[in-house]
Every structure is written in C-alpha cells, then in structure tokens.
Design a protein around this motif. Sequence first.
Motif, short mmCIF file in Angstrom:
data_model
loop_
_atom_site.label_atom_id
_atom_site.label_comp_id
_atom_site.label_asym_id
_atom_site.label_seq_id
_atom_site.Cartn_x
_atom_site.Cartn_y
_atom_site.Cartn_z
N TYR A 38 36.58 42.94 39.59
CA TYR A 38 36.14 41.55 39.48
C TYR A 38 34.74 41.28 40.04
N SER A 47 38.18 31.73 40.41
CA SER A 47 37.95 32.85 39.51
C SER A 47 38.75 32.64 38.23
N THR A 49 38.49 34.40 35.65
CA THR A 49 38.86 35.73 35.17
C THR A 49 40.25 36.13 35.66
N GLU A 73 31.77 42.01 39.39
CA GLU A 73 30.65 41.71 38.49
C GLU A 73 30.84 40.40 37.73
N HIS A 74 31.99 39.78 37.85
CA HIS A 74 32.23 38.54 37.10
C HIS A 74 31.54 37.37 37.79
N THR A 75 30.88 36.55 36.99
CA THR A 75 30.11 35.43 37.53
C THR A 75 30.97 34.46 38.31
N SER A 76 32.16 34.17 37.79
CA SER A 76 33.00 33.18 38.45
C SER A 76 33.43 33.66 39.83
#
Length: 441
Positions: free
Chosen positions: A113, A88, A90, A115-118
């Motif tokens: 977190y 991640s 982020t 919704e974060h792509t990573s």
Amino acid sequence: MPQVLDEATYLDTLLGLSKTLNSSLDISEVLNTAIEQVTRFVGAERGFILLVQEGSNKVWGKATHDIDPNDLELALAGRDPFNRPQISKTIVEEALRDRLPVVSLNAQEDPRYAEHTSVRVSQVRSVVCVPLVLKGKATGIVYLDNRLKTGVFDDRHVEMLTAFANQAAVAIENARLYNNLKKSMEEQLRLQSDLHEKESQRRALEEANRLKSEFIGFVSHELRNPLTTIRGYVQTLSTESGDDPAVRTEFYEVIEAEADRMLDMINELLDSSRLEAGRPLTLNSRPIDLRPMLSRLARTQRFYKYWTPGHCLEADLADDLPVIEADEDKVHQVIANLLSNAIKYSPNGGVIALSAAATANGGIRITVQDEGLGMSEDQRAKLFGRYERIERDEIKQIAGTGLGLFLSRHLIELHGGSITCECAPGHGSIFIVELLATPPQ
C-alpha cells in the motif's frame, strides 16, 4: 504495542458488542454505539462502519468515529474537490472485493500500500479493515486506523472484529427485514384506514362480499330457467299440439323473449367481468330505430316469471322517435332490466308504464314507471352502486345480482346519456333514461 487480549477480555468484549447489536432495530443507533465501543477498546484513533447499497457496489458512511461522514463519503466516491483522502480507499476496496480482512502494521512502509496516494496523503499507519459478509456477499465493512502509531492491531483484534462483523451483518439484515415489514404493515394499515374511513363504506364492502359468495348459485339458477322454458316450448312445437298457428306464434314469442333474457344476463356477466378486470366497456354504435325494439320488449314482458295476472303493461311510444346512434344490444339490456325490475318489485301487481319520446336536442327520453313498493331516499341514494340491493321483507324471496342498475348507469353514461330515478315508499318508482342523438367519441 497493541493491547493484549486475554481470553476473558476477548469473550467479554464480544458479548458486549453482541448485546449492542441486538439492543435495537434502529440500525443507525446500534452501529454508532458499536463503532464507539470498538475504537475505544482496540485503541484505534478513528473508525467507521460502511454499508454497501443493495443492488450495487456503492457504499456510504453509516457510523463514524472522529471522521466527518460527508468528507468520508466524498473520499470514497472520489469526489473530494481538494483531493485530500480521509482514509485509504485502496484498503476499503480490497476488503470489499476479496471479502477478507485486511491488516497492516504500518501502511506507510507496507509494500502492498505504501505507493498508493490515498495511503500517503491520509498518513495512515496502523489499519485494519474487515468485511461484513452475509450469504457470501459483502454487505459492508468495519474500518479502524491510527495515523500516529504503528503495530496497533494484531491477529487477535482481527479475529474479534471478524466475529463482530459476522454478527453485525446478521443484525443489519434483520433490521432491514424488520423495516421492510414495518413499511409493508404501515402501508396495509393506511390502505385499510382509507377503505374503512366511513362506516357506510365498510357495510357496503361486507354486503358486496356476501353477495359475491351467492353470485354463482344465483346465476346458475337464473340461466337454467330460460333454458328450461326454451327446451319445453321447442319440444311442444315438435308435437301435434304445436300445429296451431296461433299457438306456434305465441311459443315463438316466448322462446324469443327467454333467449333475449338469457342473452341480456350473459352480457351483464361479461360486462361486469370486464369492469372487475379494469378493462373498459366498448359500444358497437350504429343508426337504429328504437321503436320496434321497445315494442317487442313491452309485448314479451308477460312471459317473465314474476308476471302475475295483476300486472298490466302499457306502452306509449311516440310515432316520431328519431333514429339515433347507439348500441342496440346495450340499450336493450338496460331497458329490459328496468322493465323486469318494475315487475319484480311490484309483487302486488299494478300498471307498468313504458314511454318514449323525442327530446329537444334530437335524442330520446325513455321512462319506465311502476306502482310498486317504491324506495326511501337513503335506498335510492345507493341504488346504482355495485352489488347494492334493497333488502325488505316484502321482496326477500326475489333473488338478484345487484349488478343490473350499476351496469345500466355505466352503459347509458357510456352513450353520453343519463339515467335517474324518482321514487317514494309505497308509491312506486320512475326511471328516466335520456339518450343523445350521437354518443360521444
């Protein structure tokens, strides 16, 4: 469920990590060992320690567990060609930015977190990320995660990792300082090795340092002598004894000779200072007839303090000397130095011969020959070095800077000419100066 850390286990773990951090100054080795211990102890699936590049916010993989370092670096830099985050990004950026620990029991469902792509692509669940902070600056991070289990890390783990991160930040800084010091010492040793590569160079350096320490006293003494002479003759000229025209003419010659000698010495000091500072010497060249200057130098040497009744100066200056382009003051400085040396280093007297003749290429060859002590081949080889002086019992009372011949060669070569010496012990010396018709531009 996270592994429960009792007080004894907690302290033993910190002690073990502290020993690891202080076991070596090879920071890569230390951190690779540390990440293995940390991931195994807290039950993490993967982990890594990143360091922030000094002077920027760039990070790179320094120690990893179950993560490919190259893939990790590509993921952090956003340069993964397959867009498949390994971790991640982020969470890493948040910990570095805020300089605070980040922990999530299940990042897949954590509203911060999820919704974060990573986070989604890397399928991270349990994650903890602790910054390495030193003097208020984030110097790196410790990252641990588990993609299979939730709730692996608790506050006790975060506390332990924070303590470890603080120790790691200090250990990394110490290693950096040590490596910088080691590089500096290695560079100094290399320079010293180069400087002292040859024994002759070492002796020359020691001798130069000794002569430098004596330099100021010698210069003060040598400048005082002509000033005292000039003052005495001027005072005499102001009295009745100075009314005789023949006496006045001789006194004027003495004053001029001593003033020239002092000017040459000052120029020598200024030239030496410029060379020491790395600044090039320059010439003020113009068309000059050297014959009058050489005649005056030959005539006034009898006023030099080392001149004795046993000395005799003969001048053979050709009538057809060509006019050449040269810096008259610099040429005067060189020839005056050669003549004064010829007198000084002929303590038993003898003939000093000054000659000048035209050369086939339109230049001038000037020769100064004496019947003095001469030199060995080894002494002649060092003759034109900076601060080099010949040390012999016969002349140990004669002071000098060791700069005259060094500067003479430099000045003549600046004119595009050459200065050489022929000599033999007990048979005097011959200095030959060759000047071109026009110095190089």
